[in-house]
Motif scaffolding. Structure first.
Motif, PDB file in Angstrom:
ATOM      1  N   ARG A 208      56.712  43.217  35.538  1.00  0.00           N
ATOM      2  CA  ARG A 208      56.449  44.568  35.036  1.00  0.00           C
ATOM      3  C   ARG A 208      55.745  44.492  33.683  1.00  0.00           C
ATOM      4  N   SER A 209      56.208  43.585  32.876  1.00  0.00           N
ATOM      5  CA  SER A 209      55.605  43.438  31.557  1.00  0.00           C
ATOM      6  C   SER A 209      54.150  42.949  31.686  1.00  0.00           C
ATOM      7  N   TRP A 210      53.919  42.023  32.598  1.00  0.00           N
ATOM      8  CA  TRP A 210      52.546  41.543  32.791  1.00  0.00           C
ATOM      9  C   TRP A 210      51.646  42.666  33.313  1.00  0.00           C
ATOM     10  N   LEU A 211      52.171  43.428  34.253  1.00  0.00           N
ATOM     11  CA  LEU A 211      51.373  44.514  34.832  1.00  0.00           C
ATOM     12  C   LEU A 211      51.035  45.569  33.780  1.00  0.00           C
ATOM     13  N   ALA A 212      51.996  45.840  32.906  1.00  0.00           N
ATOM     14  CA  ALA A 212      51.777  46.867  31.879  1.00  0.00           C
ATOM     15  C   ALA A 212      50.581  46.504  31.014  1.00  0.00           C
ATOM     16  N   GLY A 213      50.408  45.207  30.772  1.00  0.00           N
ATOM     17  CA  GLY A 213      49.306  44.788  29.924  1.00  0.00           C
ATOM     18  C   GLY A 213      48.018  44.508  30.663  1.00  0.00           C
ATOM     19  N   SER A 214      48.067  44.474  31.989  1.00  0.00           N
ATOM     20  CA  SER A 214      46.872  44.008  32.702  1.00  0.00           C
ATOM     21  C   SER A 214      46.214  45.049  33.591  1.00  0.00           C
TER      22      SER A 214
ATOM     23  N   GLU B 286      31.015  46.902  43.356  1.00  0.00           N
ATOM     24  CA  GLU B 286      31.502  46.764  41.977  1.00  0.00           C
ATOM     25  C   GLU B 286      33.034  46.769  41.942  1.00  0.00           C
ATOM     26  N   GLY B 287      33.597  47.706  42.698  1.00  0.00           N
ATOM     27  CA  GLY B 287      35.053  47.803  42.755  1.00  0.00           C
ATOM     28  C   GLY B 287      35.662  46.537  43.313  1.00  0.00           C
ATOM     29  N   PHE B 288      35.029  45.988  44.325  1.00  0.00           N
ATOM     30  CA  PHE B 288      35.544  44.766  44.950  1.00  0.00           C
ATOM     31  C   PHE B 288      35.595  43.629  43.932  1.00  0.00           C
ATOM     32  N   GLU B 289      34.516  43.478  43.155  1.00  0.00           N
ATOM     33  CA  GLU B 289      34.485  42.383  42.180  1.00  0.00           C
ATOM     34  C   GLU B 289      35.483  42.601  41.046  1.00  0.00           C
ATOM     35  N   LEU B 290      35.671  43.855  40.630  1.00  0.00           N
ATOM     36  CA  LEU B 290      36.689  44.168  39.619  1.00  0.00           C
ATOM     37  C   LEU B 290      38.072  43.738  40.103  1.00  0.00           C
ATOM     38  N   ARG B 291      38.341  44.082  41.343  1.00  0.00           N
ATOM     39  CA  ARG B 291      39.660  43.771  41.916  1.00  0.00           C
ATOM     40  C   ARG B 291      39.830  42.269  42.102  1.00  0.00           C
ATOM     41  N   ARG B 292      38.757  41.595  42.538  1.00  0.00           N
ATOM     42  CA  ARG B 292      38.838  40.157  42.751  1.00  0.00           C
ATOM     43  C   ARG B 292      39.135  39.445  41.418  1.00  0.00           C
ATOM     44  N   GLU B 293      38.444  39.867  40.357  1.00  0.00           N
ATOM     45  CA  GLU B 293      38.657  39.256  39.039  1.00  0.00           C
ATOM     46  C   GLU B 293      40.098  39.485  38.573  1.00  0.00           C
ATOM     47  N   TRP B 294      40.563  40.710  38.776  1.00  0.00           N
ATOM     48  CA  TRP B 294      41.939  41.032  38.379  1.00  0.00           C
ATOM     49  C   TRP B 294      42.940  40.173  39.148  1.00  0.00           C
ATOM     50  N   GLU B 295      42.656  39.998  40.427  1.00  0.00           N
ATOM     51  CA  GLU B 295      43.571  39.227  41.275  1.00  0.00           C
ATOM     52  C   GLU B 295      43.591  37.752  40.855  1.00  0.00           C
ATOM     53  N   ARG B 296      42.456  37.238  40.407  1.00  0.00           N
ATOM     54  CA  ARG B 296      42.410  35.857  39.906  1.00  0.00           C
ATOM     55  C   ARG B 296      43.274  35.721  38.653  1.00  0.00           C
ATOM     56  N   ARG B 297      43.173  36.729  37.783  1.00  0.00           N
ATOM     57  CA  ARG B 297      44.009  36.678  36.573  1.00  0.00           C
ATOM     58  C   ARG B 297      45.488  36.707  36.953  1.00  0.00           C
ATOM     59  N   LYS B 298      45.783  37.484  37.971  1.00  0.00           N
ATOM     60  CA  LYS B 298      47.167  37.579  38.447  1.00  0.00           C
ATOM     61  C   LYS B 298      47.637  36.211  38.982  1.00  0.00           C
ATOM     62  N   PHE B 299      46.761  35.549  39.719  1.00  0.00           N
ATOM     63  CA  PHE B 299      47.080  34.205  40.223  1.00  0.00           C
ATOM     64  C   PHE B 299      47.336  33.254  39.054  1.00  0.00           C
ATOM     65  N   ASP B 300      46.420  33.316  38.073  1.00  0.00           N
ATOM     66  CA  ASP B 300      46.550  32.400  36.927  1.00  0.00           C
ATOM     67  C   ASP B 300      47.845  32.669  36.147  1.00  0.00           C
ATOM     68  N   ALA B 301      48.311  33.932  36.182  1.00  0.00           N
ATOM     69  CA  ALA B 301      49.550  34.280  35.480  1.00  0.00           C
ATOM     70  C   ALA B 301      50.793  33.905  36.298  1.00  0.00           C
ATOM     71  N   GLY B 302      50.567  33.416  37.522  1.00  0.00           N
ATOM     72  CA  GLY B 302      51.700  32.977  38.341  1.00  0.00           C
ATOM     73  C   GLY B 302      52.280  34.053  39.238  1.00  0.00           C
ATOM     74  N   PHE B 303      51.542  35.150  39.411  1.00  0.00           N
ATOM     75  CA  PHE B 303      52.062  36.242  40.241  1.00  0.00           C
ATOM     76  C   PHE B 303      51.278  36.357  41.542  1.00  0.00           C
ATOM     77  N   ALA B 304      51.194  35.259  42.273  1.00  0.00           N
ATOM     78  CA  ALA B 304      50.548  35.283  43.592  1.00  0.00           C
ATOM     79  C   ALA B 304      51.351  34.385  44.526  1.00  0.00           C
ATOM     80  N   GLY B 305      51.273  34.672  45.811  1.00  0.00           N
ATOM     81  CA  GLY B 305      52.023  33.867  46.776  1.00  0.00           C
ATOM     82  C   GLY B 305      53.486  33.785  46.402  1.00  0.00           C
ATOM     83  N   ILE B 306      54.070  34.948  46.119  1.00  0.00           N
ATOM     84  CA  ILE B 306      55.403  34.989  45.507  1.00  0.00           C
ATOM     85  C   ILE B 306      56.436  34.169  46.280  1.00  0.00           C
ATOM     86  N   ASP B 307      56.454  34.322  47.609  1.00  0.00           N
ATOM     87  CA  ASP B 307      57.465  33.603  48.391  1.00  0.00           C
ATOM     88  C   ASP B 307      56.853  32.422  49.150  1.00  0.00           C
TER      89      ASP B 307
END
Lengths: 390, 416
Positions: A17-23, A41-62
């Motif tokens: 939640r804290s990560w999402l609040a800032g990102s 444009e929207g697709f690339e924005l989302r893809r970049e955001w999703e990469r940051r999410k991966f780098d922050a450790g919030f991907a492939g949760i289970d």
């Protein structure tokens, strides 16, 4: 009954939640924001955001850590889905790969496939499409005709796929192909993992009734794929597909509730702006929709409990699909009912911009079709759950 | 996360089901159903229900109960619904909840052990004919009984608060509740009341006078323990289509009854919620049984050379019913847990459960008639037993329109 999450799971929620609040930028959280951004444009924005999410450790949760996942619990995955919905975070750009392909590869893929496919998929470096439906093989998937013929170490593919989500952005496609010439129905099929960036692959966008072009047609003309890029073995396509579709879990039901509840609240605000929130007939309708939404929430907790215990959901997932898709669609019929004659216009009504709700309403017409239409789901429930004869 | 019944809870359900199929099957149900002159209260069944502890589920262990909760009680209720079982289990359990939650220590000690073992048959009389299922629907009024010193002296409205002192009510008057409780005189009617004809104890909701000078209707709500044999009580039996219960109108003309000291409008609302939850559980059981029986029949019934259950016209309806009944079961479980645990959304949860289960039971039992064809419309077939039970319960403790309006009030009006 214990409807709480563990301390570790709640700690995970707090971190996320804290990560999402800032990102997640505030503008992204506005209803209708993504509708106003050009598709590419929207697709690339989302893809970049999703990469940051991966780098922050919030991907492939289970998912296991060896594939780049977090190694978390099903409860954490449910929390993840719920928190993303609460934060109005953008939807994933790689939905088919994440939901279907990756778990199937983890289950039956070769070591090479596991190593090479899963991590780039999770990081959205490779966007995956699903090539199942064809013009004459929709609900009746076994009628598919796209052919694959061996040529040296390759398979040469010819045919057409349709309703392909993200066709315009796809890098690779997991696709069902008839690799044994003359085979019938479920036999002689293979699931091939084909590179879309080649001359033999042509993508044409399809415009949906909502106006968006989220999916398209994919034409194969002597497209080539190495024979080793086959998932589950040549000729085993049908059982691979069934396994793959079984990963459509109801564990995301809690996040669906969260998202639909936001839509419900928006609709209530619209009713209020139009002075219809005190209409006793509409209140009955809204009450009915909320009953079904709440039932979806309870059902999602039931499903999560089953997943945590390692139970095979099997045909029960058809019930989950029926409950969420029909409920979601009905909610927007209530929206139309409260708009009355104002449903005729897309401009602001009573100072309220209803265009985002209107296009969401159009979108809900699709949810009872894709992923197995409601009619197919009812057959599955009737035959495999209730045991009625075919 | 554990949204499921425990092994113990499932075993309880299986025990009730096995008992009923062996000792009180639909043949026994039908005998009660058709004996319209009878009291609808088979004593052997009641004795067994008491011995098995099914009346003791919600009673605390210190009062000889099992000390469980509504989540366990709904397991029993579902099986009783699935068996279309007659008898005053539900109203007795509900009266026990009133005593447990609003009674004094003395009242609990006096009554709960006797309710837990079936020694007392109890019922609840909470609303007047045609009234809403809240304080506005109560058609009984209470006033302090003359000659009960504390009753007159205690507070501004004449009732005061608990523990204001002893009552001088003479012993042996038939008034329940031990010493120390306040005594009121009740007048008015309540209807329909389940199993009033066999009850030894009735929990009656009554409107009490407001403080001196207050507007009419500003009074409190009292819950009273009434002996139906007391002076000023009349029982008028009612005829109804569902022979799996017995109903009557309660007429009160200055009948003396002892007040539960924890009474309030909120306590009445809580009691009605518990009644709605247990009724919804029974309906979920009715709905599941009706659906299961219909599916079994339509697997075997041959027309046009094939089982009728192979036609999609039936399949899709039955699949939708399976989803609806499953959702009703989930909603009942959640609402029971919400009440047991005091969750913030318990009011919404109960409204959802009652609305959903009422609709599912009516739809499933109607489908049971339709998808059996002509045989389902006969008196001999069991379909009407379930259908009539579902219809009766549809309105009990609030019908779906009332609960849907409650849901709207909680999710539309409260939205910020």
């Amino acid at each position: 009954m214990d409807l709480t999450f563990s301390a570790a799971e709640e700690a995970f929620r707090a971190d996320l939640r804290s990560w999402l609040a800032g990102s997640v930028p505030a503008a992204w959280r506005e209803p209708g924001f993504w509708a106003g951004v050009p598709d590419g444009e929207g697709f690339e924005l989302r893809r970049e955001w999703e990469r940051r999410k991966f780098d922050a450790g919030f991907a492939g949760i289970d998912w296991p850590t060896e594939y780049g996942g977090r190694g978390g619990t099903p409860g954490m995955k449910a929390i993840y889905d719920e928190e993303l919905a609460l934060a109005r975070a953008p939807g994933t750009v790689n939905p088919l790969g994440l939901a279907f392909l990756a778990p199937t590869i983890m289950a039956i893929g070769t070591d090479e496939q596991k190593r090479e496919i899963i991590r780039p998929l999770l990081r959205c470096d490779v966007i995956w499409c699903q090539g199942f439906s064809e013009p004459d093989a929709g609900s009746d998937l076994a009628a598919l005709r796209t052919s694959g013929v061996a040529d040296g170490d390759d398979i040469v593919v010819n045919g057409q796929k349709v309703w392909t989500t993200n066709a315009g952005h796809g890098d690779r496609i997991f696709t069902m192909v008839r690799t044994e010439p003359g085979s019938q129905r479920h036999r002689g099929l293979s699931m091939l993992l084909l590179d879309m960036h080649q001359d033999g692959v042509e993508v044409r966008p399809l415009r949906q009734m909502s106006g968006a072009t989220e999916f398209g047609e994919v034409f194969f003309t002597d497209a080539r794929v190495p024979a080793r890029e086959c998932l589950g073995g040549l000729g085993n396509g049908w059982s691979t597909a069934m396994l793959l579709l079984s990963f459509e879990r109801g564990a995301s039901g809690i996040s669906q509730y969260t998202a639909f509840r936001k839509s419900y609240d928006e609709i209530v605000r619209a009713a209020r702006a139009l002075g219809r929130d005190t209409d006793p007939v509409l209140r009955q309708e809204l009450g009915r929709r909320m009953v079904e939404l709440e039932c979806l929430r309870y059902h999602a907790m039931h499903v999560l409990t089953q997943v945590e215990r390692g139970a095979d959901l099997g045909a029960e997932s058809s019930m989950t699909k029926l409950q969420w898709s029909e409920t979601y669609q009905d909610l927007f019929e209530t929206f139309d009912d409260l708009l009355g004659a104002d449903a005729a216009v897309s401009t602001p009504v009573a100072g309220l911009d209803i265009s985002a709700l209107q296009s969401e309403g159009f979108w809900t017409r699709s949810v009872t079709i894709w992923g197995g239409s409601s009619q197919v789901q009812r057959n599955i429930v009737a035959e495999r759950v209730l045991g009625l004869p075919r | 996360m554990f949204f499921a019944l425990t092994d113990e809870q499932r075993a309880l359900g299986e025990t009730v089901r096995a008992f009923l199929s062996g000792r009180f099957d639909l043949t026994a149900v039908r005998a009660v159903f058709e004996d319209t002159a009878g009291d609808g209260h088979p004593l052997e069944l009641w004795k067994s229900v008491g011995e098995q502890g099914w009346l003791a589920v919600c009673v605390p262990e210190e009062f000889d109960g099992l000390g469980l909760g509504l989540l366990d009680a709904q397991v029993v209720a579902r099986e009783l619904g699935a068996g279309a079982v007659p008898g005053p289990w539900l109203p007795t359990v509900l009266a026990g909840e009133a005593v447990r939650l609003a009674g004094s220590d003395a009242q609990r000690a006096e009554l709960l052990p006797r309710l837990a073992d079936g020694d007392l048959v109890a019922t609840v009389a909470l609303r007047g004919a045609g009234g809403a299922w809240d304080a506005s629907g109560v058609a009984v009024t209470a006033r302090p009984a003359p000659g009960t010193v504390t009753g007159i002296a205690a507070g501004s409205n004449g009732f005061g608060s608990e523990g204001a002192g002893g009552s001088d009510e003479p012993s042996g008057s038939g008034v329940f509740g031990g010493s120390g409780g306040l005594v009121g005189e009740l007048s008015g009617t309540a209807s329909p009341v389940e199993y009033l004809g066999v009850a030894n104890l009735v929990v009656v909701a009554a409107i009490e006078p407001g403080p001196a000078g207050a507007a009419p209707g500003a009074g409190e709500v009292g819950l009273y323990l009434l002996d139906p044999g007391a002076a000023g009580v009349a029982v008028r039996p009612l005829v109804g289509p569902d022979g799996t219960t017995r109903l009557a109108t309660l007429e009160l003309a200055g009948a003396r009854a002892r007040r539960l000291p924890g009474s309030s409008a909120a306590a009445l609302a809580d009691l009605i919620r518990r009644g709605a939850l247990l009724t919804a559980a029974d309906q979920a059981g009715v709905a599941r049984e009706a659906l299961t029986r219909t599916v079994h029949y339509d697997r075997e019934r041959i027309q046009f050379g094939r089982p009728v259950g192979s036609f999609q016209a039936l399949k899709h309806q039955l699949a939708d019913l399976h989803v609806a009944v499953t959702m009703a079961e989930h909603a009942v479980m959640y609402a029971a847990h919400a009440l047991d645990a005091g969750l913030d959304d318990l009011e919404l949860a109960v409204a959802v459960a009652k609305a959903k289960a009422s609709q599912a039971a009516r739809d499933a039992t109607a489908a049971m008639i339709q998808y059996h064809g002509g045989i389902g419309y006969t008196w001999e077939h069991e379909a009407h037993l379930f259908y009539k039970r579902a219809r009766r319960m549809y309105g009990a403790f609030g019908d779906p329109p009332a609960h849907l309006e409650r849901v709207a009030a909680l999710t539309v009006d409260s939205l910020t």
